[in-house]
Structures are given as C-alpha cells and as structure tokens.
Design a protein around this motif. Sequence first.
Motif, PDB file in Angstrom:
ATOM      1  N   PHE A  55       0.733  -1.121  -0.082  1.00  0.00           N
ATOM      2  CA  PHE A  55      -0.093  -0.169  -0.029  1.00  0.00           C
ATOM      3  C   PHE A  55       0.705   1.051   0.003  1.00  0.00           C
ATOM      4  O   PHE A  55       1.693   1.435   0.758  1.00  0.00           O
ATOM      5  N   ASP A  56       0.743   1.891  -0.929  1.00  0.00           N
ATOM      6  CA  ASP A  56       1.548   3.371  -1.207  1.00  0.00           C
ATOM      7  C   ASP A  56       0.857   4.542  -0.260  1.00  0.00           C
ATOM      8  O   ASP A  56      -0.200   5.022  -0.749  1.00  0.00           O
ATOM      9  N   TYR A 110       0.413   7.789  -2.393  1.00  0.00           N
ATOM     10  CA  TYR A 110      -0.772   8.069  -3.282  1.00  0.00           C
ATOM     11  C   TYR A 110      -2.068   7.723  -2.676  1.00  0.00           C
ATOM     12  O   TYR A 110      -3.138   7.390  -3.624  1.00  0.00           O
ATOM     13  N   LYS A 111      -1.844   6.742  -1.785  1.00  0.00           N
ATOM     14  CA  LYS A 111      -3.057   6.018  -1.021  1.00  0.00           C
ATOM     15  C   LYS A 111      -3.624   4.986  -1.906  1.00  0.00           C
ATOM     16  O   LYS A 111      -4.814   4.875  -2.469  1.00  0.00           O
ATOM     17  N   GLU A 112      -2.786   4.283  -2.554  1.00  0.00           N
ATOM     18  CA  GLU A 112      -3.394   3.316  -3.629  1.00  0.00           C
ATOM     19  C   GLU A 112      -2.316   1.926  -3.440  1.00  0.00           C
ATOM     20  O   GLU A 112      -1.131   2.114  -3.068  1.00  0.00           O
ATOM     21  N   LEU A 113      -2.665   0.766  -4.076  1.00  0.00           N
ATOM     22  CA  LEU A 113      -2.041  -0.321  -4.085  1.00  0.00           C
ATOM     23  C   LEU A 113      -0.696  -0.347  -5.206  1.00  0.00           C
ATOM     24  O   LEU A 113      -1.048   0.305  -6.161  1.00  0.00           O
ATOM     25  N   MET A 114       0.323  -0.883  -4.625  1.00  0.00           N
ATOM     26  CA  MET A 114       1.671  -0.796  -5.760  1.00  0.00           C
ATOM     27  C   MET A 114       1.909  -2.136  -5.642  1.00  0.00           C
ATOM     28  O   MET A 114       1.890  -3.184  -4.889  1.00  0.00           O
ATOM     29  N   LEU A 115       1.818  -2.702  -7.144  1.00  0.00           N
ATOM     30  CA  LEU A 115       2.152  -4.036  -7.387  1.00  0.00           C
ATOM     31  C   LEU A 115       3.585  -4.122  -7.814  1.00  0.00           C
ATOM     32  O   LEU A 115       4.027  -3.307  -8.882  1.00  0.00           O
TER      33      LEU A 115
END
Length: 231
Positions: free
Chosen positions: A14-15, A18-23
Amino acid sequence: VNKKALRGHLEIRFDDKYKELMLINRLPVEYYLYSVVNSEMPSRNITALQTQAVLSRSWAYYRIRQRRNEVYDVSVFTIDQSYKGKSWERKSSRKAVNTTEAEVVKFQGEVVLPYYSSTCGGHTANSEDVWNDVLPYIRSVECRLSNTDLCAKSPHYAEWTNSVSKKELADIFDMRIYSLVIHETNQYGRVKSILLNGQIMGFEDFKRKIAKVKGWFILKSAVFTIEEKAN
C-alpha cells in the motif's frame, strides 16, 4: 496482472503517498530482459536485439544501484523501459539476452545510463541539451551511414502535430495561459526551454507536466514549433 502473465513473484504494497496499491514484480534481471528487449524493439535482426539486450541490461543495473533505497528498481513504463511481462517474450528476445549474458556498457569502470530512442530525428543530442547532467558518454553524433539517414524508416520520423487547448494547459499548469513560445533551442533545432507566461521552463519539465495528463507521446520529439490557433 491486467491480463498479462508475469515471471517471478508479485509483491503487493500500500502506497501511503498516493493512497493506492503498488504491485511489484520481483524477478531476476535476465528474465526481466526477456520481455523488455521485445517490448522495446520487436525486431527479427538478432544483432540488433543483442545490442538492445546490452543497453537494457545496463539501464537496469544503473537503476538498481541508483534506487537501492527505494521499494522498486524500475518502472514498467518508458520513463525507464517498457516491460510487458512474459506475454511479450519471444524466442528471439530470449536468445539475444542469453547470448549476451552479463554484458553491460561501462565508462571509467562504472555502468552507464545508456539513453536510447527509436528515432533521433537525424542527429542525437548531448546529454546537457536534454537534461541537466553532462554525461561524457552521451555526445551528439550524426545518425547517418553511407549517406543514408538511419532514422528515415521510423514511423515517428515524419512530420507530426498534436493539439492542446488553452483550457487544458491552464488546468495542467494551474494558471491562466497568456503566452507560450519557444525560448531556446540547440544548434540542431531541439527545444531546450519554453517561455510560459514570460517565465522560463526547461523542456523536460514542460514535457513531464503535459505528459502526466495527455500521455507520454503528446510531444514525440524536442524538435518542434509552437503555433497558436483560434478555436
């Protein structure tokens, strides 16, 4: 991921920024190159592919050293190198990587950051004409061989146009746009800086801001002119 098969392992984070998932795809460099070589240069010429493999490997190792304190080494986009996963591997790209295993480009004992592109417009540029750094191994050369322009067959070599409205520019730069003109070019016509509302802005900064909204191909080259047209 996004209907693309990947080698190696997938790490999900979880980033916080940027409040989003990072793959993050974790895999050996050589396996990464199997995809990159074909993604960057889908050619049948093994010598060309081997050259691309050496350049792409050098780029990867340079970034690994540069980003050793980051959670990932390279982006999957062309800001680093195009990486489309196992689905984009070819027998020829794997052969090019395997036959050049561990080969990299070095300058004074260090792996270089080997900038490359599909089309140079007939003449490459010195590093300082594009970025701030003066890199002694990135020197301007003419892209010709036996009076043949080597870029001429590229689909990006021909004249091109793109349009951006004043409203779009105003949203991108968060200001009302009064004027936009080229401020400085180098001796080969590449734009070095822009004059935006009377303020000087480096071309790379200008391109980066527009590209984040309009896409990375909105400005295909630094060789261009600006023309204002009525709506």
